[in-house]
Design a protein around this motif. Structure first.
Motif, PDB file in Angstrom:
ATOM      1  N   SER A  11       8.450   4.240  -5.950  1.00 51.38           N
ATOM      2  CA  SER A  11       8.620   5.180  -4.845  1.00 51.38           C
ATOM      3  C   SER A  11       8.604   4.410  -3.520  1.00 51.38           C
ATOM      4  O   SER A  11       8.087   3.300  -3.442  1.00 51.38           O
ATOM      5  CB  SER A  11       7.527   6.257  -4.873  1.00 51.38           C
ATOM      6  OG  SER A  11       6.254   5.678  -4.737  1.00 51.38           O
ATOM      7  N   LYS A  12       9.198   4.996  -2.484  1.00 53.00           N
ATOM      8  CA  LYS A  12       9.250   4.328  -1.185  1.00 53.00           C
ATOM      9  C   LYS A  12       7.856   4.234  -0.580  1.00 53.00           C
ATOM     10  O   LYS A  12       7.075   5.189  -0.653  1.00 53.00           O
ATOM     11  CB  LYS A  12      10.166   5.076  -0.224  1.00 53.00           C
ATOM     12  CG  LYS A  12      11.621   4.876  -0.523  1.00 53.00           C
ATOM     13  CD  LYS A  12      12.478   5.433   0.579  1.00 53.00           C
ATOM     14  CE  LYS A  12      13.935   5.162   0.269  1.00 53.00           C
ATOM     15  NZ  LYS A  12      14.800   5.654   1.334  1.00 53.00           N
ATOM     16  N   THR A  13       7.571   3.091   0.030  1.00 48.09           N
ATOM     17  CA  THR A  13       6.280   2.871   0.676  1.00 48.09           C
ATOM     18  C   THR A  13       6.241   3.688   1.960  1.00 48.09           C
ATOM     19  O   THR A  13       7.093   3.494   2.831  1.00 48.09           O
ATOM     20  CB  THR A  13       6.098   1.369   0.994  1.00 48.09           C
ATOM     21  OG1 THR A  13       6.239   0.624  -0.202  1.00 48.09           O
ATOM     22  CG2 THR A  13       4.743   1.103   1.615  1.00 48.09           C
ATOM     23  N   PRO A  14       5.264   4.616   2.110  1.00 49.66           N
ATOM     24  CA  PRO A  14       5.220   5.451   3.305  1.00 49.66           C
ATOM     25  C   PRO A  14       4.816   4.694   4.579  1.00 49.66           C
ATOM     26  O   PRO A  14       5.281   5.011   5.659  1.00 49.66           O
ATOM     27  CB  PRO A  14       4.192   6.528   2.962  1.00 49.66           C
ATOM     28  CG  PRO A  14       3.434   6.014   1.804  1.00 49.66           C
ATOM     29  CD  PRO A  14       4.269   4.991   1.128  1.00 49.66           C
ATOM     30  N   VAL A  15       3.950   3.690   4.445  1.00 51.23           N
ATOM     31  CA  VAL A  15       3.477   2.919   5.595  1.00 51.23           C
ATOM     32  C   VAL A  15       3.122   1.521   5.102  1.00 51.23           C
ATOM     33  O   VAL A  15       2.618   1.364   3.993  1.00 51.23           O
ATOM     34  CB  VAL A  15       2.281   3.623   6.281  1.00 51.23           C
ATOM     35  CG1 VAL A  15       1.091   3.740   5.376  1.00 51.23           C
ATOM     36  CG2 VAL A  15       1.900   2.948   7.569  1.00 51.23           C
ATOM     37  N   SER A  16       3.397   0.492   5.912  1.00 51.34           N
ATOM     38  CA  SER A  16       3.094  -0.888   5.520  1.00 51.34           C
ATOM     39  C   SER A  16       1.593  -1.078   5.350  1.00 51.34           C
ATOM     40  O   SER A  16       0.801  -0.542   6.127  1.00 51.34           O
ATOM     41  CB  SER A  16       3.594  -1.864   6.591  1.00 51.34           C
ATOM     42  OG  SER A  16       4.987  -1.808   6.699  1.00 51.34           O
ATOM     43  N   GLY A  17       1.208  -1.840   4.338  1.00 49.43           N
ATOM     44  CA  GLY A  17      -0.204  -2.111   4.124  1.00 49.43           C
ATOM     45  C   GLY A  17      -0.485  -2.641   2.737  1.00 49.43           C
ATOM     46  O   GLY A  17       0.424  -2.920   1.949  1.00 49.43           O
TER      47      GLY A  17
END
Length: 61
Positions: A11-17
């Motif tokens: 799934s697409k990463t919602p926020v970098s981390g």
């Protein structure tokens, strides 16, 4: 209060981390992966695992 279900691999990463790898019942495995916003999350080491709440990367825009 219910916990959010873990993010699934691919799934697409919602926020970098840094995302902790969690087991099928939500327990942490001690492993983490770093992912960039908008990129797909990598495969997990074992079937049934997912990714938990991230430690958000702080950077200037």
């Amino acid at each position: 209060m219910a916990n959010k279900p873990p993010l699934k691999p691919g799934s697409k990463t919602p926020v970098s981390g840094q995302y902790p790898v969690v087991g099928p019942r939500g327990g942490r495995t001690g492993q983490e992966v770093t992912s960039v916003e908008g990129r797909p999350l990598p495969p997990t080491p074992k079937p049934g695992q997912g990714y938990g709440k991230p430690d958000v990367t702080k950077h200037k825009k």
